[in-house]
Design a protein around this motif. Structure first.
Motif, PDB file in Angstrom:
ATOM      1  N   LEU A  12       0.834  -1.208   0.000  1.00 11.07           N
ATOM      2  CA  LEU A  12       0.000   0.000   0.000  1.00 11.07           C
ATOM      3  C   LEU A  12       0.862   1.249   0.000  1.00 11.07           C
ATOM      4  N   ASN A  13       1.859   1.317   0.856  1.00 15.86           N
ATOM      5  CA  ASN A  13       2.689   2.525   0.910  1.00 15.86           C
ATOM      6  C   ASN A  13       3.497   2.721  -0.366  1.00 15.86           C
ATOM      7  N   LYS A  14       3.861   1.637  -1.034  1.00 16.06           N
ATOM      8  CA  LYS A  14       4.508   1.767  -2.341  1.00 16.06           C
ATOM      9  C   LYS A  14       3.538   2.376  -3.356  1.00 16.06           C
ATOM     10  N   HIS A  15       2.280   1.936  -3.300  1.00 15.75           N
ATOM     11  CA  HIS A  15       1.244   2.471  -4.194  1.00 15.75           C
ATOM     12  C   HIS A  15       0.990   3.952  -3.924  1.00 15.75           C
ATOM     13  N   LEU A  16       1.200   4.382  -2.681  1.00 11.62           N
ATOM     14  CA  LEU A  16       0.902   5.769  -2.296  1.00 11.62           C
ATOM     15  C   LEU A  16       2.047   6.737  -2.574  1.00 11.62           C
ATOM     16  N   ARG A  17       3.183   6.227  -3.033  1.00 13.59           N
ATOM     17  CA  ARG A  17       4.320   7.112  -3.307  1.00 13.59           C
ATOM     18  C   ARG A  17       3.925   8.204  -4.295  1.00 13.59           C
ATOM     19  N   GLY A  18       4.337   9.411  -3.972  1.00 18.90           N
ATOM     20  CA  GLY A  18       4.025  10.541  -4.845  1.00 18.90           C
ATOM     21  C   GLY A  18       2.713  11.216  -4.540  1.00 18.90           C
ATOM     22  N   THR A  19       1.906  10.654  -3.620  1.00 21.29           N
ATOM     23  CA  THR A  19       0.614  11.254  -3.285  1.00 21.29           C
ATOM     24  C   THR A  19       0.709  12.201  -2.091  1.00 21.29           C
ATOM     25  N   GLY A  20       1.803  12.124  -1.319  1.00 22.79           N
ATOM     26  CA  GLY A  20       1.907  12.913  -0.099  1.00 22.79           C
ATOM     27  C   GLY A  20       1.206  12.280   1.085  1.00 22.79           C
ATOM     28  N   LEU A  21       0.704  11.034   0.907  1.00 19.49           N
ATOM     29  CA  LEU A  21      -0.001  10.339   1.985  1.00 19.49           C
ATOM     30  C   LEU A  21       0.706   9.022   2.280  1.00 19.49           C
ATOM     31  N   TRP A  22       0.423   8.464   3.466  1.00 22.33           N
ATOM     32  CA  TRP A  22       0.927   7.140   3.815  1.00 22.33           C
ATOM     33  C   TRP A  22       0.026   6.496   4.849  1.00 22.33           C
ATOM     34  N   PHE A  23       0.206   5.172   5.012  1.00 24.87           N
ATOM     35  CA  PHE A  23      -0.497   4.448   6.071  1.00 24.87           C
ATOM     36  C   PHE A  23       0.539   4.076   7.117  1.00 24.87           C
ATOM     37  N   PRO A  24       0.453   4.655   8.326  1.00 24.86           N
ATOM     38  CA  PRO A  24       1.576   4.588   9.262  1.00 24.86           C
ATOM     39  C   PRO A  24       1.606   3.379  10.196  1.00 24.86           C
ATOM     40  N   VAL A  25       0.524   2.613  10.321  1.00 19.87           N
ATOM     41  CA  VAL A  25       0.539   1.499  11.277  1.00 19.87           C
ATOM     42  C   VAL A  25       1.559   0.465  10.803  1.00 19.87           C
ATOM     43  N   ASP A  26       2.542   0.183  11.657  1.00 16.51           N
ATOM     44  CA  ASP A  26       3.714  -0.587  11.242  1.00 16.51           C
ATOM     45  C   ASP A  26       4.065  -1.629  12.299  1.00 16.51           C
ATOM     46  N   PRO A  27       3.531  -2.870  12.184  1.00 22.98           N
ATOM     47  CA  PRO A  27       3.844  -3.898  13.179  1.00 22.98           C
ATOM     48  C   PRO A  27       5.206  -4.538  13.006  1.00 22.98           C
ATOM     49  N   GLY A  28       5.945  -4.123  11.988  1.00 22.51           N
ATOM     50  CA  GLY A  28       7.258  -4.710  11.719  1.00 22.51           C
ATOM     51  C   GLY A  28       7.202  -5.641  10.535  1.00 22.51           C
ATOM     52  N   ALA A  29       6.429  -6.716  10.637  1.00 23.57           N
ATOM     53  CA  ALA A  29       6.266  -7.645   9.529  1.00 23.57           C
ATOM     54  C   ALA A  29       5.465  -6.991   8.409  1.00 23.57           C
ATOM     55  N   ASP A  30       5.674  -7.448   7.175  1.00 23.63           N
ATOM     56  CA  ASP A  30       4.886  -6.944   6.045  1.00 23.63           C
ATOM     57  C   ASP A  30       3.573  -7.704   5.997  1.00 23.63           C
ATOM     58  N   ALA A  31       2.720  -7.406   6.963  1.00 25.50           N
ATOM     59  CA  ALA A  31       1.486  -8.156   7.155  1.00 25.50           C
ATOM     60  C   ALA A  31       0.386  -7.665   6.218  1.00 25.50           C
ATOM     61  N   SER A  32      -0.606  -8.531   6.012  1.00 26.17           N
ATOM     62  CA  SER A  32      -1.823  -8.160   5.292  1.00 26.17           C
ATOM     63  C   SER A  32      -2.575  -7.108   6.096  1.00 26.17           C
ATOM     64  N   LEU A  33      -3.078  -6.085   5.424  1.00 24.86           N
ATOM     65  CA  LEU A  33      -3.798  -5.015   6.119  1.00 24.86           C
ATOM     66  C   LEU A  33      -5.091  -5.519   6.755  1.00 24.86           C
ATOM     67  N   CYS A  34      -5.790  -6.417   6.069  1.00 22.15           N
ATOM     68  CA  CYS A  34      -7.000  -6.993   6.675  1.00 22.15           C
ATOM     69  C   CYS A  34      -6.633  -7.911   7.832  1.00 22.15           C
ATOM     70  N   GLY A  35      -5.492  -8.603   7.717  1.00 16.84           N
ATOM     71  CA  GLY A  35      -5.018  -9.394   8.845  1.00 16.84           C
ATOM     72  C   GLY A  35      -4.650  -8.523  10.027  1.00 16.84           C
ATOM     73  N   MET A  36      -4.052  -7.370   9.739  1.00 21.90           N
ATOM     74  CA  MET A  36      -3.733  -6.420  10.812  1.00 21.90           C
ATOM     75  C   MET A  36      -5.004  -5.927  11.491  1.00 21.90           C
TER      76      MET A  36
END
Length: 490
Positions: free
Chosen positions: A149-173
């Motif tokens: 998701l954050n790769k997709h958001l590059r260049g938009t000025g936005l990000w999703f900051p919740v970061d558990p460490g692992a590259d987890a599924s967002l729905c799993g998170m």
């Protein structure tokens, strides 16, 4: 004359003929999945998206936790919400357990199929369905991970900051109520989920805030979104999540500082928060973890209680925050600060922190790891951390400590020989004491990993009988046959 029946229809008839027999099984029994049932699964999602291979089943029968592998009977890969609905309805009619699977990075045995059944691997549903820059929101399917998701958001000025460490599924998170290093500034998953599309155990479709809705606040009825955030796959399949996005900060600075004691480092955390420094991350490592992370990453940290701090803001406000932070660190006996503002250097520091699990495992190669997850009020944090450190030393356990101390959450990563019953018993006794120490301090037995298989007894102590009975009533209303991820939470 019989009407024409497709191969799929004929397979479904044969499965439904077995449904009554399967339905008479105890909810605690493991259903024996017939070839006809598996054939019907193939008819729904296609043969390449169904597997009964032992290696595939074992891969889906465990996460990163210490709990032993419990493989499902079959793994399916639905690729559309309609397929999830059809598969769920079929399992519901035939009383077959269902287990959601995202990336398998959990730490509490949440994907272990303890009663067998069907594992729904949702990783192939990976669309980013809608992005609204003006509304600061995005809608994603369960196969989308936070890094994607954050790769997709590059260049938009936005990000999703919740970061558990692992590259987890967002729905799993969302399902585990995940948190992470940025929670002190941006919150956990719970306030960052605006809406969920859920397939209920019988195949019905629910939008927790209403179809297509994403208000920043609402007071319309019960908060169904919050009910499903943290439900750990026990109430339904999260097949889409609408998430809150945040503006990228203009400037970022990271620093590392060491302290003469664990108590001094944790006290400094409390003072930073009390001074209202808008810290974005404040992470704690005890001397064992700092030494392990330093050697594992090659960065050579001192073997001392350590804080990693990150500040976000405008360039002007950042300078003020840095000055304020340096003064508080100095007052608590911390080492002098050198700030990293370049992207590469910042990423190197956080990569070191995110690899803490593997750095801890490297302390005793070949041994098992288990991470505790208590969270306590900030006012009680210094005492609880110091008492836990003393308990660790008295127990003779290898358990480096690390934590998101900005919100009172810390972990002991216990490294032990799972084939040594005496050591395993010491680990179990320690985790129970730690959980009860957190409860006695007004905290919780789990801040972000979830209850899963291992914290069910502590959950009852935390909520009390009335609280647990209320959870059971909700579970019974949505999943009366206990088919969704059975054996977890309750």
């Amino acid at each position: 004359m019989l009407p024409f029946l497709s191969r799929r229809d004929m397979a479904l008839r044969r499965v439904l003929a077995l449904g009554a027999a399967l339905g008479r099984r105890s909810c605690c029994s493991k259903p024996s999945l017939s070839p006809d049932f598996v054939e019907t699964l193939r008819a729904v999602v296609g043969a390449p998206n169904v597997s009964t291979a032992t290696a595939v089943r074992e891969q889906h029968g465990h996460d990163e936790s210490m709990h032993p592998c419990a493989p499902p009977d079959v793994v399916v890969w639905p690729q559309a919400v309609g397929q999830v609905q059809e598969l769920a309805a079929l399992c519901h009619r035939c009383r077959v357990p269902m287990v959601p699977f995202g990336t398998g990075t959990g730490l509490e045995g949440g994907v272990n199929a303890v009663q067998g059944g069907v594992c729904f691997d949702l990783s192939r549903m990976d669309a980013i369905a809608e992005l609204s820059l003006e509304d600061f929101s995005v809608t994603v399917e369960p196969g989308v991970t936070r890094k994607a998701l954050n790769k997709h958001l590059r260049g938009t000025g936005l990000w999703f900051p919740v970061d558990p460490g692992a590259d987890a599924s967002l729905c799993g998170m969302a399902a585990t109520g995940a948190s992470g290093t940025n929670a002190v500034r941006y919150g956990t998953m719970r306030p960052n989920v605006l809406n969920l599309r859920v397939v209920l155990p019988d195949g019905r479709l629910l939008h927790t805030a209403g179809p297509g809705r994403q208000p920043r606040k609402r007071a319309a009825g019960y908060d169904l979104t919050s009910l499903f955030v943290g439900s750990e796959g026990t109430l339904g399949f999260l097949t889409q999540a609408t998430l809150r996005l945040h503006p990228l900060p203009e400037a970022t600075a990271v620093t590392v500082t060491s302290f003469p004691s664990v108590g001094a480092a944790v006290a400094c955390t409390v003072h930073v928060l009390q001074a209202a420094v808008p810290v974005a991350r404040i992470e704690f490592l005890d001397e064992v973890m700092a030494d392990a992370c330093g050697r594992f990453s090659g960065m050579g940290l001192p073997a001392a209680a350590t804080l990693l701090l990150e500040l976000h803001g405008s360039r002007r406000s950042l300078a003020e925050q840095q000055q304020q932070t340096e003064e508080i660190v100095r007052q608590n006996g911390g080492s002098s600060l050198a700030w990293a503002e370049g992207l590469e250097e910042r990423e190197q520091l956080w990569s070191m922190r995110h690899n803490a699990w593997y750095a801890a495992l490297a302390l005793r190669p070949g041994c098992q790891g288990y991470s505790t997850d208590v969270c306590v009020p900030i006012s009680r944090l210094p005492d609880v951390v110091v008492e836990t450190k003393q308990d660790l030393q008295a127990s003779g356990l290898t358990g480096p400590m690390v934590g998101h101390v900005g919100d009172g959450n810390f972990h002991c990563i216990l490294i032990f020989n799972s084939h040594d019953p005496e050591e395993a018993q010491r680990v179990h006794a320690f985790t129970q004491r730690l959980g009860r120490r957190a409860l006695a301090a007004g905290g919780t037995c789990t801040g972000e990993h979830g209850v899963g298989l291992g914290k069910r007894a502590l959950l009852q102590e935390e909520l009390g009988q009335e609280g647990l009975d209320t959870l059971r009533s909700i579970k019974a209303a949505l999943d009366p046959h206990n088919l969704m991820n059975p054996g977890k939470v309750l």
